[in-house]
Design an enzyme around this catalytic site. Structure first.
Site, mmCIF file in Angstrom:
data_model
loop_
_atom_site.group_PDB
_atom_site.id
_atom_site.type_symbol
_atom_site.label_atom_id
_atom_site.label_comp_id
_atom_site.label_asym_id
_atom_site.label_seq_id
_atom_site.Cartn_x
_atom_site.Cartn_y
_atom_site.Cartn_z
ATOM 1 N N LYS A 117 -3.404 -32.951 8.342
ATOM 2 C CA LYS A 117 -2.358 -33.035 7.316
ATOM 3 C C LYS A 117 -1.385 -34.191 7.601
ATOM 4 O O LYS A 117 -0.847 -34.786 6.675
ATOM 5 C CB LYS A 117 -1.619 -31.695 7.210
ATOM 6 C CG LYS A 117 -2.510 -30.577 6.647
ATOM 7 C CD LYS A 117 -3.001 -30.884 5.233
ATOM 8 C CE LYS A 117 -3.744 -29.721 4.609
ATOM 9 N NZ LYS A 117 -4.135 -29.963 3.208
ATOM 10 N N SER B 71 0.892 -30.578 4.015
ATOM 11 C CA SER B 71 1.404 -29.340 4.605
ATOM 12 C C SER B 71 2.587 -29.694 5.484
ATOM 13 O O SER B 71 2.665 -30.814 6.015
ATOM 14 C CB SER B 71 0.317 -28.689 5.471
ATOM 15 O OG SER B 71 0.882 -27.642 6.248
ATOM 16 N N THR C 130 -1.435 -16.981 0.147
ATOM 17 C CA THR C 130 -2.695 -17.197 -0.572
ATOM 18 C C THR C 130 -3.825 -16.629 0.284
ATOM 19 O O THR C 130 -3.603 -16.227 1.434
ATOM 20 C CB THR C 130 -2.972 -18.702 -0.790
ATOM 21 O OG1 THR C 130 -3.187 -19.307 0.498
ATOM 22 C CG2 THR C 130 -1.817 -19.391 -1.478
ATOM 23 N N TYR D 157 -5.906 -28.912 12.286
ATOM 24 C CA TYR D 157 -5.311 -28.814 10.942
ATOM 25 C C TYR D 157 -4.058 -29.691 10.863
ATOM 26 O O TYR D 157 -3.868 -30.450 9.916
ATOM 27 C CB TYR D 157 -4.968 -27.356 10.637
ATOM 28 C CG TYR D 157 -4.367 -27.138 9.259
ATOM 29 C CD1 TYR D 157 -5.173 -27.108 8.119
ATOM 30 C CD2 TYR D 157 -2.993 -26.981 9.092
ATOM 31 C CE1 TYR D 157 -4.619 -26.917 6.850
ATOM 32 C CE2 TYR D 157 -2.430 -26.791 7.836
ATOM 33 C CZ TYR D 157 -3.250 -26.753 6.716
ATOM 34 O OH TYR D 157 -2.702 -26.568 5.469
HETATM 35 N N1 LIG Z 1 -1.664 -21.370 2.001
HETATM 36 C C1 LIG Z 1 -0.824 -21.998 2.796
HETATM 37 O O1 LIG Z 1 -0.039 -21.375 3.527
HETATM 38 C C2 LIG Z 1 -0.779 -23.503 2.824
HETATM 39 C C3 LIG Z 1 0.260 -24.116 3.517
HETATM 40 C C4 LIG Z 1 0.308 -25.502 3.563
HETATM 41 C C5 LIG Z 1 -0.661 -26.249 2.931
HETATM 42 N N2 LIG Z 1 -1.666 -25.632 2.274
HETATM 43 C C6 LIG Z 1 -2.686 -26.482 1.647
HETATM 44 O O2 LIG Z 1 -2.746 -26.185 0.267
HETATM 45 C C7 LIG Z 1 -4.073 -26.416 -0.213
HETATM 46 C C8 LIG Z 1 -4.544 -25.200 -0.981
HETATM 47 O O3 LIG Z 1 -4.499 -24.071 -0.124
HETATM 48 P P1 LIG Z 1 -4.700 -22.589 -0.669
HETATM 49 O O4 LIG Z 1 -3.837 -21.723 0.153
HETATM 50 O O5 LIG Z 1 -4.612 -22.560 -2.131
HETATM 51 O O6 LIG Z 1 -6.199 -22.332 -0.192
HETATM 52 P P2 LIG Z 1 -7.383 -21.540 -0.880
HETATM 53 O O7 LIG Z 1 -8.394 -21.340 0.185
HETATM 54 O O8 LIG Z 1 -6.879 -20.349 -1.631
HETATM 55 O O9 LIG Z 1 -7.926 -22.603 -1.960
HETATM 56 C C9 LIG Z 1 -8.564 -23.781 -1.548
HETATM 57 C C10 LIG Z 1 -9.603 -24.169 -2.578
HETATM 58 O O10 LIG Z 1 -10.226 -25.364 -2.087
HETATM 59 C C11 LIG Z 1 -11.625 -25.228 -2.260
HETATM 60 N N3 LIG Z 1 -12.322 -26.029 -1.257
HETATM 61 C C12 LIG Z 1 -12.388 -25.812 0.079
HETATM 62 N N4 LIG Z 1 -13.176 -26.728 0.648
HETATM 63 C C13 LIG Z 1 -13.598 -27.552 -0.332
HETATM 64 C C14 LIG Z 1 -14.436 -28.686 -0.367
HETATM 65 N N5 LIG Z 1 -15.025 -29.139 0.737
HETATM 66 N N6 LIG Z 1 -14.652 -29.289 -1.550
HETATM 67 C C15 LIG Z 1 -14.087 -28.826 -2.676
HETATM 68 N N7 LIG Z 1 -13.315 -27.735 -2.721
HETATM 69 C C16 LIG Z 1 -13.057 -27.115 -1.555
HETATM 70 C C17 LIG Z 1 -11.900 -23.743 -2.062
HETATM 71 O O11 LIG Z 1 -13.136 -23.353 -2.633
HETATM 72 C C18 LIG Z 1 -10.695 -23.121 -2.761
HETATM 73 O O12 LIG Z 1 -10.927 -22.889 -4.113
HETATM 74 C C19 LIG Z 1 -4.912 -26.748 1.031
HETATM 75 O O13 LIG Z 1 -5.047 -28.137 1.120
HETATM 76 C C20 LIG Z 1 -4.081 -26.221 2.167
HETATM 77 O O14 LIG Z 1 -4.315 -26.886 3.360
HETATM 78 C C21 LIG Z 1 -1.748 -24.279 2.191
#
Ligand SMILES: NC(=O)c1ccc[n+]([C@@H]2O[C@H](COP(=O)([O-])OP(=O)(O)OC[C@H]3O[C@@H](n4cnc5c(N)ncnc54)[C@H](O)[C@@H]3O)[C@@H](O)[C@H]2O)c1
Length: 370
Positions: free
Chosen positions: A280, A261, A311, A276
Protein backbone atom coordinates in the site's frame (compact mmCIF):
# COMPACT_ATOMS: atom_id res chain seq x y z
CA UNK A 1 11.85 0.46 18.83
CA UNK A 2 10.39 3.72 17.55
CA UNK A 3 8.50 6.15 19.76
CA UNK A 4 5.31 5.34 17.95
CA UNK A 5 5.67 1.60 18.45
CA UNK A 6 6.42 2.10 22.10
CA UNK A 7 3.26 4.14 22.48
CA UNK A 8 1.15 1.44 20.90
CA UNK A 9 2.60 -1.34 23.04
CA UNK A 10 1.83 0.65 26.14
CA UNK A 11 -1.74 1.19 25.13
CA UNK A 12 -2.35 -2.39 24.23
CA UNK A 13 -0.80 -3.68 27.41
CA UNK A 14 -3.35 -1.63 29.28
CA UNK A 15 -6.29 -2.04 26.92
CA UNK A 16 -7.95 -0.67 27.50
CA UNK A 17 -7.69 2.27 29.72
CA UNK A 18 -10.82 4.31 29.45
CA UNK A 19 -10.52 7.56 27.53
CA UNK A 20 -10.73 9.64 30.68
CA UNK A 21 -7.91 7.59 32.26
CA UNK A 22 -5.77 8.08 29.16
CA UNK A 23 -5.97 11.83 29.40
CA UNK A 24 -5.24 12.06 33.11
CA UNK A 25 -2.14 14.17 33.76
CA UNK A 26 -0.09 11.86 36.01
CA UNK A 27 1.10 9.07 33.63
CA UNK A 28 1.69 11.51 30.79
CA UNK A 29 3.85 13.93 32.80
CA UNK A 30 6.02 11.00 34.02
CA UNK A 31 6.87 10.20 30.41
CA UNK A 32 7.56 13.79 29.35
CA UNK A 33 11.09 15.17 28.83
CA UNK A 34 12.28 17.94 31.18
CA UNK A 35 11.37 20.86 28.89
CA UNK A 36 7.80 19.68 28.61
CA UNK A 37 7.52 19.04 32.37
CA UNK A 38 8.21 22.73 32.93
CA UNK A 39 5.34 23.53 30.59
CA UNK A 40 3.05 21.16 32.49
CA UNK A 41 3.84 22.89 35.81
CA UNK A 42 3.09 26.36 34.51
CA UNK A 43 -0.20 25.06 33.06
CA UNK A 44 -1.22 23.88 36.54
CA UNK A 45 -0.85 27.44 37.86
CA UNK A 46 -3.76 28.56 35.63
CA UNK A 47 -6.70 29.96 37.52
CA UNK A 48 -9.49 27.40 37.48
CA UNK A 49 -11.99 30.21 37.13
CA UNK A 50 -10.57 30.93 33.64
CA UNK A 51 -12.16 27.72 32.36
CA UNK A 52 -15.38 28.45 30.49
CA UNK A 53 -18.31 26.20 31.41
CA UNK A 54 -21.45 27.77 30.01
CA UNK A 55 -24.68 25.98 30.90
CA UNK A 56 -26.48 27.26 27.84
CA UNK A 57 -25.72 28.63 24.36
CA UNK A 58 -27.69 31.66 23.08
CA UNK A 59 -28.86 31.23 19.46
CA UNK A 60 -30.19 33.70 16.86
CA UNK A 61 -31.89 32.28 13.75
CA UNK A 62 -32.84 34.40 10.72
CA UNK A 63 -34.98 32.62 8.18
CA UNK A 64 -37.32 33.16 5.27
CA UNK A 65 -41.10 33.22 5.84
CA UNK A 66 -43.49 30.66 4.36
CA UNK A 67 -43.45 32.59 1.04
CA UNK A 68 -39.65 32.34 0.86
CA UNK A 69 -39.06 36.07 1.54
CA UNK A 70 -35.67 36.60 3.21
CA UNK A 71 -35.15 38.70 6.33
CA UNK A 72 -38.72 38.61 7.57
CA UNK A 73 -38.42 36.13 10.47
CA UNK A 74 -36.01 36.00 13.37
CA UNK A 75 -35.94 33.89 16.50
CA UNK A 76 -33.81 34.11 19.62
CA UNK A 77 -33.49 31.34 22.18
CA UNK A 78 -30.96 29.30 24.20
CA UNK A 79 -30.02 25.65 24.07
CA UNK A 80 -28.83 23.77 27.19
CA UNK A 81 -25.26 22.44 27.28
CA UNK A 82 -25.06 18.72 27.91
CA UNK A 83 -21.68 17.81 29.36
CA UNK A 84 -21.87 14.01 29.18
CA UNK A 85 -18.86 12.16 27.70
CA UNK A 86 -19.11 11.36 24.01
CA UNK A 87 -20.71 7.97 23.42
CA UNK A 88 -19.45 5.53 20.75
CA UNK A 89 -20.91 6.34 17.35
CA UNK A 90 -23.82 4.19 16.14
CA UNK A 91 -22.76 1.67 13.57
CA UNK A 92 -24.64 0.52 10.50
CA UNK A 93 -24.03 -1.77 7.54
CA UNK A 94 -26.19 -0.44 4.69
CA UNK A 95 -25.85 -3.62 2.60
CA UNK A 96 -29.51 -3.71 1.54
CA UNK A 97 -30.11 0.00 1.12
CA UNK A 98 -31.81 1.22 -2.05
CA UNK A 99 -29.71 2.83 -4.76
CA UNK A 100 -31.41 5.92 -6.19
CA UNK A 101 -29.78 7.17 -9.39
CA UNK A 102 -29.45 10.89 -9.98
CA UNK A 103 -31.72 11.79 -12.89
CA UNK A 104 -30.97 14.50 -15.46
CA UNK A 105 -33.98 16.54 -14.37
CA UNK A 106 -32.95 16.51 -10.70
CA UNK A 107 -29.39 17.36 -11.77
CA UNK A 108 -30.64 20.35 -13.78
CA UNK A 109 -32.49 21.66 -10.72
CA UNK A 110 -29.42 21.48 -8.48
CA UNK A 111 -27.37 24.59 -7.60
CA UNK A 112 -24.08 24.92 -9.56
CA UNK A 113 -21.93 23.76 -6.64
CA UNK A 114 -23.93 20.55 -6.21
CA UNK A 115 -23.85 19.96 -9.98
CA UNK A 116 -20.06 20.20 -9.83
CA UNK A 117 -20.03 17.68 -6.99
CA UNK A 118 -21.91 15.17 -9.16
CA UNK A 119 -20.46 12.88 -11.81
CA UNK A 120 -23.29 13.38 -14.27
CA UNK A 121 -22.80 11.44 -17.52
CA UNK A 122 -19.42 10.04 -16.57
CA UNK A 123 -18.39 6.47 -17.40
CA UNK A 124 -16.93 4.83 -14.31
CA UNK A 125 -14.74 1.71 -14.16
CA UNK A 126 -14.51 0.11 -10.70
CA UNK A 127 -12.21 -2.76 -9.87
CA UNK A 128 -13.09 -4.95 -6.90
CA UNK A 129 -16.67 -3.77 -7.45
CA UNK A 130 -18.20 -7.19 -6.78
CA UNK A 131 -18.34 -6.60 -3.04
CA UNK A 132 -17.13 -4.53 -0.11
CA UNK A 133 -15.86 -0.99 -0.46
CA UNK A 134 -15.68 -1.14 -4.28
CA UNK A 135 -19.29 -2.26 -4.53
CA UNK A 136 -20.48 0.55 -2.29
CA UNK A 137 -18.46 3.14 -4.21
CA UNK A 138 -20.12 1.82 -7.40
CA UNK A 139 -23.54 2.38 -5.79
CA UNK A 140 -22.51 5.88 -4.76
CA UNK A 141 -21.41 6.66 -8.32
CA UNK A 142 -24.87 5.63 -9.56
CA UNK A 143 -26.46 8.00 -7.03
CA UNK A 144 -24.08 10.76 -8.11
CA UNK A 145 -25.09 10.62 -11.80
CA UNK A 146 -22.81 8.09 -13.54
CA UNK A 147 -23.84 7.30 -17.13
CA UNK A 148 -22.60 3.71 -16.97
CA UNK A 149 -20.80 1.50 -14.45
CA UNK A 150 -18.20 -1.06 -15.42
CA UNK A 151 -17.15 -3.57 -12.79
CA UNK A 152 -13.87 -5.46 -13.06
CA UNK A 153 -13.49 -8.28 -10.55
CA UNK A 154 -11.93 -11.74 -10.37
CA UNK A 155 -14.99 -13.26 -8.67
CA UNK A 156 -17.31 -14.36 -11.48
CA UNK A 157 -20.35 -15.23 -9.39
CA UNK A 158 -20.31 -12.20 -7.09
CA UNK A 159 -19.38 -9.85 -9.91
CA UNK A 160 -22.29 -11.01 -12.05
CA UNK A 161 -24.69 -10.86 -9.13
CA UNK A 162 -23.72 -7.36 -8.08
CA UNK A 163 -23.80 -6.01 -11.64
CA UNK A 164 -27.30 -7.45 -12.10
CA UNK A 165 -28.44 -6.04 -8.74
CA UNK A 166 -26.99 -2.61 -9.46
CA UNK A 167 -28.68 -2.51 -12.85
CA UNK A 168 -32.00 -3.66 -11.39
CA UNK A 169 -31.90 -1.09 -8.62
CA UNK A 170 -30.86 1.85 -10.81
CA UNK A 171 -31.85 1.09 -14.40
CA UNK A 172 -28.34 2.22 -15.42
CA UNK A 173 -26.25 0.21 -17.86
CA UNK A 174 -23.86 -1.91 -15.80
CA UNK A 175 -21.25 -4.28 -17.25
CA UNK A 176 -19.20 -6.86 -15.42
CA UNK A 177 -15.85 -8.09 -16.73
CA UNK A 178 -14.29 -11.06 -15.01
CA UNK A 179 -10.76 -9.77 -14.95
CA UNK A 180 -7.82 -10.46 -12.68
CA UNK A 181 -5.99 -7.15 -12.14
CA UNK A 182 -2.68 -9.01 -12.54
CA UNK A 183 -3.49 -9.82 -16.16
CA UNK A 184 -2.49 -6.88 -18.37
CA UNK A 185 -3.75 -8.41 -21.64
CA UNK A 186 -7.17 -9.25 -20.18
CA UNK A 187 -7.41 -5.73 -18.75
CA UNK A 188 -6.57 -4.16 -22.12
CA UNK A 189 -9.19 -6.29 -23.89
CA UNK A 190 -11.82 -5.39 -21.29
CA UNK A 191 -11.02 -1.66 -21.40
CA UNK A 192 -11.24 -1.73 -25.23
CA UNK A 193 -14.66 -3.39 -24.97
CA UNK A 194 -15.75 -0.78 -22.44
CA UNK A 195 -14.65 2.04 -24.77
CA UNK A 196 -16.58 0.48 -27.63
CA UNK A 197 -19.76 0.19 -25.59
CA UNK A 198 -19.78 3.37 -23.50
CA UNK A 199 -16.92 5.52 -24.79
CA UNK A 200 -13.63 6.13 -22.94
CA UNK A 201 -13.92 5.99 -19.16
CA UNK A 202 -13.94 9.29 -17.28
CA UNK A 203 -13.19 7.70 -13.93
CA UNK A 204 -11.26 4.69 -12.64
CA UNK A 205 -11.76 3.56 -9.06
CA UNK A 206 -9.24 0.86 -8.23
CA UNK A 207 -10.47 -0.99 -5.15
CA UNK A 208 -9.43 -4.59 -5.97
CA UNK A 209 -7.01 -5.79 -3.35
CA UNK A 210 -6.21 -8.53 -0.88
CA UNK A 211 -4.73 -8.58 2.61
CA UNK A 212 -2.49 -10.99 4.49
CA UNK A 213 -2.05 -10.28 8.14
CA UNK A 214 -0.58 -11.97 11.20
CA UNK A 215 2.29 -13.36 9.16
CA UNK A 216 5.78 -12.76 10.47
CA UNK A 217 8.28 -11.43 7.94
CA UNK A 218 10.79 -14.14 8.91
CA UNK A 219 8.38 -16.87 7.84
CA UNK A 220 6.50 -15.07 5.03
CA UNK A 221 6.40 -17.24 1.93
CA UNK A 222 8.11 -15.27 -0.89
CA UNK A 223 5.58 -16.58 -3.40
CA UNK A 224 2.76 -15.14 -1.27
CA UNK A 225 4.64 -11.86 -0.95
CA UNK A 226 4.97 -11.60 -4.74
CA UNK A 227 1.29 -12.49 -5.23
CA UNK A 228 0.06 -9.79 -2.87
CA UNK A 229 2.30 -7.11 -4.36
CA UNK A 230 1.20 -8.24 -7.82
CA UNK A 231 -2.49 -7.75 -6.99
CA UNK A 232 -2.30 -4.62 -4.86
CA UNK A 233 0.49 -2.70 -6.56
CA UNK A 234 1.04 -4.10 -10.06
CA UNK A 235 -2.75 -4.32 -10.42
CA UNK A 236 -3.04 -0.58 -9.64
CA UNK A 237 -0.42 0.10 -12.31
CA UNK A 238 -1.94 -2.14 -15.01
CA UNK A 239 -5.44 -0.75 -14.47
CA UNK A 240 -4.25 2.87 -14.43
CA UNK A 241 -2.16 2.30 -17.55
CA UNK A 242 -5.01 0.76 -19.56
CA UNK A 243 -7.65 3.28 -18.48
CA UNK A 244 -5.19 6.21 -18.68
CA UNK A 245 -4.29 5.30 -22.26
CA UNK A 246 -7.99 5.19 -23.21
CA UNK A 247 -8.52 8.64 -21.63
CA UNK A 248 -5.48 10.03 -23.46
CA UNK A 249 -6.57 8.53 -26.80
CA UNK A 250 -10.00 10.11 -26.43
CA UNK A 251 -8.43 13.42 -25.33
CA UNK A 252 -10.64 13.30 -22.25
CA UNK A 253 -9.82 14.64 -18.81
CA UNK A 254 -10.03 11.88 -16.23
CA UNK A 255 -9.87 11.02 -12.57
CA UNK A 256 -8.16 7.95 -11.15
CA UNK A 257 -8.90 7.01 -7.54
CA UNK A 258 -6.60 4.39 -6.04
CA UNK A 259 -7.74 2.70 -2.85
CA UNK A 260 -4.57 2.43 -0.80
CA UNK A 261 -4.67 2.10 2.99
CA UNK A 262 -3.52 3.85 6.14
CA UNK A 263 -1.16 0.83 6.29
CA UNK A 264 0.78 2.51 3.49
CA UNK A 265 1.75 5.28 5.92
CA UNK A 266 1.73 3.69 9.38
CA UNK A 267 2.57 0.26 10.82
CA UNK A 268 -0.49 -1.53 12.16
CA UNK A 269 -0.68 -2.88 15.68
CA UNK A 270 -0.71 -5.62 16.90
CA UNK A 271 -0.79 -7.77 13.75
CA UNK A 272 2.34 -8.23 11.67
CA UNK A 273 1.70 -7.60 7.97
CA UNK A 274 4.81 -6.14 6.39
CA UNK A 275 3.88 -7.26 2.88
CA UNK A 276 0.45 -5.60 2.85
CA UNK A 277 1.88 -2.41 4.35
CA UNK A 278 4.65 -2.31 1.75
CA UNK A 279 2.21 -2.91 -1.09
CA UNK A 280 0.00 0.00 0.00
CA UNK A 281 2.97 2.33 0.53
CA UNK A 282 3.83 1.48 -3.08
CA UNK A 283 0.29 2.36 -4.21
CA UNK A 284 0.50 5.78 -2.52
CA UNK A 285 3.87 6.63 -4.05
CA UNK A 286 2.78 5.26 -7.43
CA UNK A 287 -0.31 7.47 -7.28
CA UNK A 288 1.74 10.57 -6.51
CA UNK A 289 4.20 9.84 -9.33
CA UNK A 290 1.41 9.21 -11.81
CA UNK A 291 -0.35 12.42 -10.75
CA UNK A 292 2.77 14.42 -11.60
CA UNK A 293 3.34 12.59 -14.91
CA UNK A 294 -0.24 12.75 -16.15
CA UNK A 295 -1.21 16.27 -15.09
CA UNK A 296 -0.24 17.31 -18.63
CA UNK A 297 -3.00 15.03 -19.96
CA UNK A 298 -5.53 16.48 -17.52
CA UNK A 299 -5.73 13.14 -15.73
CA UNK A 300 -5.83 13.45 -11.96
CA UNK A 301 -4.71 10.68 -9.63
CA UNK A 302 -5.54 10.57 -5.91
CA UNK A 303 -5.47 7.92 -3.19
CA UNK A 304 -7.97 7.10 -0.48
CA UNK A 305 -6.37 5.52 2.57
CA UNK A 306 -8.99 3.76 4.67
CA UNK A 307 -8.44 2.72 8.25
CA UNK A 308 -10.04 -0.43 9.63
CA UNK A 309 -13.31 -1.06 7.80
CA UNK A 310 -16.05 -3.55 8.57
CA UNK A 311 -15.92 -5.57 5.35
CA UNK A 312 -15.58 -9.29 4.55
CA UNK A 313 -11.83 -8.74 4.45
CA UNK A 314 -11.95 -8.26 8.24
CA UNK A 315 -14.99 -10.39 9.15
CA UNK A 316 -12.87 -13.33 10.21
CA UNK A 317 -13.34 -14.84 13.70
CA UNK A 318 -9.55 -14.99 14.13
CA UNK A 319 -9.50 -11.18 14.07
CA UNK A 320 -12.16 -10.63 16.78
CA UNK A 321 -9.68 -10.04 19.61
CA UNK A 322 -7.58 -7.72 17.47
CA UNK A 323 -10.62 -5.73 16.43
CA UNK A 324 -11.11 -4.69 20.05
CA UNK A 325 -7.59 -3.29 20.05
CA UNK A 326 -8.14 -1.58 16.66
CA UNK A 327 -11.25 0.09 18.01
CA UNK A 328 -9.50 1.20 21.18
CA UNK A 329 -6.82 2.88 19.06
CA UNK A 330 -9.38 4.65 16.86
CA UNK A 331 -10.67 7.96 18.28
CA UNK A 332 -14.14 7.32 16.84
CA UNK A 333 -14.10 3.94 18.64
CA UNK A 334 -15.47 1.95 15.72
CA UNK A 335 -14.55 0.28 12.45
CA UNK A 336 -15.56 2.12 9.28
CA UNK A 337 -18.81 1.21 7.60
CA UNK A 338 -18.73 -0.15 4.03
CA UNK A 339 -20.12 3.12 2.70
CA UNK A 340 -17.74 5.42 4.57
CA UNK A 341 -15.52 5.98 1.50
CA UNK A 342 -18.42 6.97 -0.75
CA UNK A 343 -18.44 10.73 -0.21
CA UNK A 344 -14.73 11.18 -0.85
CA UNK A 345 -14.80 8.79 -3.79
CA UNK A 346 -17.54 10.79 -5.53
CA UNK A 347 -15.81 14.08 -4.72
CA UNK A 348 -12.50 12.85 -6.18
CA UNK A 349 -14.29 11.53 -9.26
CA UNK A 350 -16.18 14.81 -9.73
CA UNK A 351 -15.05 18.11 -11.22
CA UNK A 352 -15.36 19.68 -7.75
CA UNK A 353 -11.90 18.27 -6.98
CA UNK A 354 -10.47 19.62 -10.26
CA UNK A 355 -7.34 21.15 -8.67
CA UNK A 356 -6.64 18.11 -6.52
CA UNK A 357 -4.11 15.58 -7.72
CA UNK A 358 -1.45 13.48 -6.02
CA UNK A 359 -3.27 13.62 -2.69
CA UNK A 360 -3.56 10.74 -0.26
CA UNK A 361 -6.57 11.20 2.01
CA UNK A 362 -7.12 9.12 5.14
CA UNK A 363 -10.61 7.96 6.14
CA UNK A 364 -9.81 6.17 9.36
CA UNK A 365 -11.96 7.46 12.22
CA UNK A 366 -8.87 9.34 13.40
CA UNK A 367 -6.63 6.26 13.82
CA UNK A 368 -3.56 7.91 12.31
CA UNK A 369 -3.85 10.92 14.62
CA UNK A 370 -2.26 9.02 17.49
N1 LIG B 1 -11.41 -3.49 4.75
C1 LIG B 1 -10.45 -2.75 5.27
O1 LIG B 1 -10.32 -2.64 6.50
C2 LIG B 1 -9.51 -1.98 4.38
C3 LIG B 1 -8.66 -1.05 4.97
C4 LIG B 1 -7.77 -0.35 4.17
C5 LIG B 1 -7.74 -0.58 2.81
N2 LIG B 1 -8.57 -1.49 2.26
C6 LIG B 1 -8.46 -1.71 0.81
O2 LIG B 1 -9.72 -1.48 0.22
C7 LIG B 1 -9.86 -2.29 -0.94
C8 LIG B 1 -11.18 -3.03 -0.87
O3 LIG B 1 -11.21 -3.82 0.31
P1 LIG B 1 -12.54 -4.54 0.81
O4 LIG B 1 -12.48 -4.51 2.29
O5 LIG B 1 -13.71 -4.02 0.10
O6 LIG B 1 -12.21 -6.03 0.37
P2 LIG B 1 -13.16 -7.17 -0.20
O7 LIG B 1 -12.37 -8.42 -0.08
O8 LIG B 1 -14.52 -7.11 0.43
O9 LIG B 1 -13.31 -6.76 -1.74
C9 LIG B 1 -12.22 -6.83 -2.62
C10 LIG B 1 -12.71 -7.16 -4.01
O10 LIG B 1 -11.55 -7.24 -4.84
C11 LIG B 1 -11.67 -8.39 -5.65
N3 LIG B 1 -10.34 -8.88 -6.01
C12 LIG B 1 -9.42 -9.45 -5.20
N4 LIG B 1 -8.35 -9.83 -5.91
C13 LIG B 1 -8.59 -9.46 -7.19
C14 LIG B 1 -7.86 -9.58 -8.39
N5 LIG B 1 -6.67 -10.18 -8.42
N6 LIG B 1 -8.40 -9.09 -9.52
C15 LIG B 1 -9.60 -8.51 -9.51
N7 LIG B 1 -10.37 -8.40 -8.42
C16 LIG B 1 -9.85 -8.85 -7.26
C17 LIG B 1 -12.41 -9.40 -4.79
O11 LIG B 1 -13.01 -10.42 -5.57
C18 LIG B 1 -13.43 -8.51 -4.09
O12 LIG B 1 -14.61 -8.39 -4.80
C19 LIG B 1 -8.62 -3.20 -0.96
O13 LIG B 1 -7.69 -2.66 -1.85
C20 LIG B 1 -8.12 -3.14 0.45
O14 LIG B 1 -6.75 -3.37 0.55
C21 LIG B 1 -9.46 -2.20 3.01
Amino acid sequence: MSGRTALRVTRAAAPLLSRSTRTSAAPISRALPAANRTFTKSAIRCNKNDVVHETEVPVSVYSADSNGAAGSTSDHFSIPVNRQDAKPQPFSTPEDADVIPLTKSVHRSMPPMMQKMSIMDKVVVITGGARGLGNHMARACAEAGAKALVIFDVNQELGDESAAELHQKTGLPVSFFKVDVRDGDAINAAVDACVETYGAPDVLINSAGIADSNIKAESYDPAMFRRLVDINLTGSFLMSQAVGRAMMKAGKPGSIVLVASMSGSIVNYPQEQSCYNASKAGVIQFGKSLAAEWAKYNIRVNCISPGYMDTALNRVPALDAQKKIWRSLTPQNRLGSVDDLNGLCVFLASDASGFMTGANVAIDGGYTLY
